[in-house]
Design a protein around this motif. Structure first.
Motif, PDB file in Angstrom:
ATOM      1  N   SER A  35       3.047  14.184   2.495  1.00 10.20           N
ATOM      2  CA  SER A  35       3.938  15.174   3.096  1.00 10.20           C
ATOM      3  C   SER A  35       4.538  14.695   4.413  1.00 10.20           C
ATOM      4  N   ASP A  36       4.158  13.500   4.892  1.00 13.64           N
ATOM      5  CA  ASP A  36       4.691  13.016   6.149  1.00 13.64           C
ATOM      6  C   ASP A  36       5.944  12.153   5.956  1.00 13.64           C
ATOM      7  N   LYS A  37       6.650  12.362   4.861  1.00 13.35           N
ATOM      8  CA  LYS A  37       7.907  11.661   4.610  1.00 13.35           C
ATOM      9  C   LYS A  37       9.067  12.524   5.100  1.00 13.35           C
ATOM     10  N   SER A  38      10.082  11.868   5.617  1.00 11.23           N
ATOM     11  CA  SER A  38      11.298  12.577   5.986  1.00 11.23           C
ATOM     12  C   SER A  38      12.487  11.856   5.362  1.00 11.23           C
ATOM     13  N   VAL A  59      16.891  -0.903  -1.776  1.00 11.87           N
ATOM     14  CA  VAL A  59      17.405  -1.619  -0.615  1.00 11.87           C
ATOM     15  C   VAL A  59      17.565  -0.673   0.572  1.00 11.87           C
ATOM     16  N   GLU A  60      18.099   0.510   0.321  1.00 16.55           N
ATOM     17  CA  GLU A  60      18.293   1.535   1.346  1.00 16.55           C
ATOM     18  C   GLU A  60      17.357   2.695   1.026  1.00 16.55           C
ATOM     19  N   PRO A  61      16.117   2.682   1.518  1.00 19.51           N
ATOM     20  CA  PRO A  61      15.174   3.751   1.172  1.00 19.51           C
ATOM     21  C   PRO A  61      15.651   5.118   1.674  1.00 19.51           C
ATOM     22  N   ILE A  62      15.575   6.100   0.780  1.00 20.89           N
ATOM     23  CA  ILE A  62      16.009   7.453   1.122  1.00 20.89           C
ATOM     24  C   ILE A  62      14.955   8.163   1.964  1.00 20.89           C
ATOM     25  N   PHE A  63      13.688   7.896   1.696  1.00 23.73           N
ATOM     26  CA  PHE A  63      12.612   8.537   2.443  1.00 23.73           C
ATOM     27  C   PHE A  63      12.019   7.531   3.424  1.00 23.73           C
ATOM     28  N   LYS A  64      11.719   8.018   4.618  1.00 24.25           N
ATOM     29  CA  LYS A  64      11.034   7.174   5.591  1.00 24.25           C
ATOM     30  C   LYS A  64       9.754   7.882   6.020  1.00 24.25           C
ATOM     31  N   ARG A  65       8.762   7.118   6.304  1.00 28.30           N
ATOM     32  CA  ARG A  65       7.479   7.674   6.738  1.00 28.30           C
ATOM     33  C   ARG A  65       7.529   7.931   8.232  1.00 28.30           C
ATOM     34  N   GLU A  66       6.940   9.048   8.638  1.00 25.89           N
ATOM     35  CA  GLU A  66       6.942   9.418  10.056  1.00 25.89           C
ATOM     36  C   GLU A  66       6.062   8.491  10.888  1.00 25.89           C
ATOM     37  N   GLY A  67       4.878   8.184  10.401  1.00 23.85           N
ATOM     38  CA  GLY A  67       3.923   7.424  11.184  1.00 23.85           C
ATOM     39  C   GLY A  67       3.958   5.934  10.949  1.00 23.85           C
ATOM     40  N   ALA A  68       4.917   5.454  10.178  1.00 30.47           N
ATOM     41  CA  ALA A  68       4.963   4.031   9.847  1.00 30.47           C
ATOM     42  C   ALA A  68       5.472   3.226  11.031  1.00 30.47           C
ATOM     43  N   SER A  69       4.819   2.118  11.295  1.00 30.37           N
ATOM     44  CA  SER A  69       5.271   1.245  12.374  1.00 30.37           C
ATOM     45  C   SER A  69       6.078   0.119  11.773  1.00 30.37           C
ATOM     46  N   SER A  70       7.323  -0.037  12.231  1.00 27.48           N
ATOM     47  CA  SER A  70       8.210  -1.068  11.688  1.00 27.48           C
ATOM     48  C   SER A  70       8.618  -2.017  12.771  1.00 27.48           C
TER      49      SER A  70
END
Length: 85
Positions: free
Chosen positions: A4-7, A74-85
């Motif tokens: 549920s932490d996807k935006s 290639v262009e992800p629609i969902f991004k994770r809130e807590g992911a470190s990139s």
């Protein structure tokens, strides 16, 4: 980590939708025109013309589906809130 932490990545979503409209319009237009041209060139009649347009249209829809699937990788629609990139 719960899912549920996807935006939604709005920039990627708008880009993919815009390209889908552009590519989809061109592919479906080419499919319709190809069926019309082949049926006319070989004098196959209106029934075969519609059948060819339908077959080419289905191929175009499949190509659009494959394109969108690859574009979303290639262009992800969902991004994770807590992911470190």
């Amino acid at each position: 980590m719960p899912s549920s932490d996807k935006s939604i990545n709005w920039t990627s979503l708008i880009t993919i939708c815009s390209v889908a409209v552009l590519i989809g319009t061109e592919l479906l237009g080419a499919a319709w025109a190809s069926g019309w041209a082949l049926a006319g060139f070989f004098q196959l009649g209106p029934t075969v013309e519609v059948i060819l347009q339908g077959v080419f249209g289905l191929i175009a829809l499949y190509a659009i589906f494959v394109f969108l699937r690859q574009a979303s990788r290639v262009e992800p629609i969902f991004k994770r809130e807590g992911a470190s990139s």
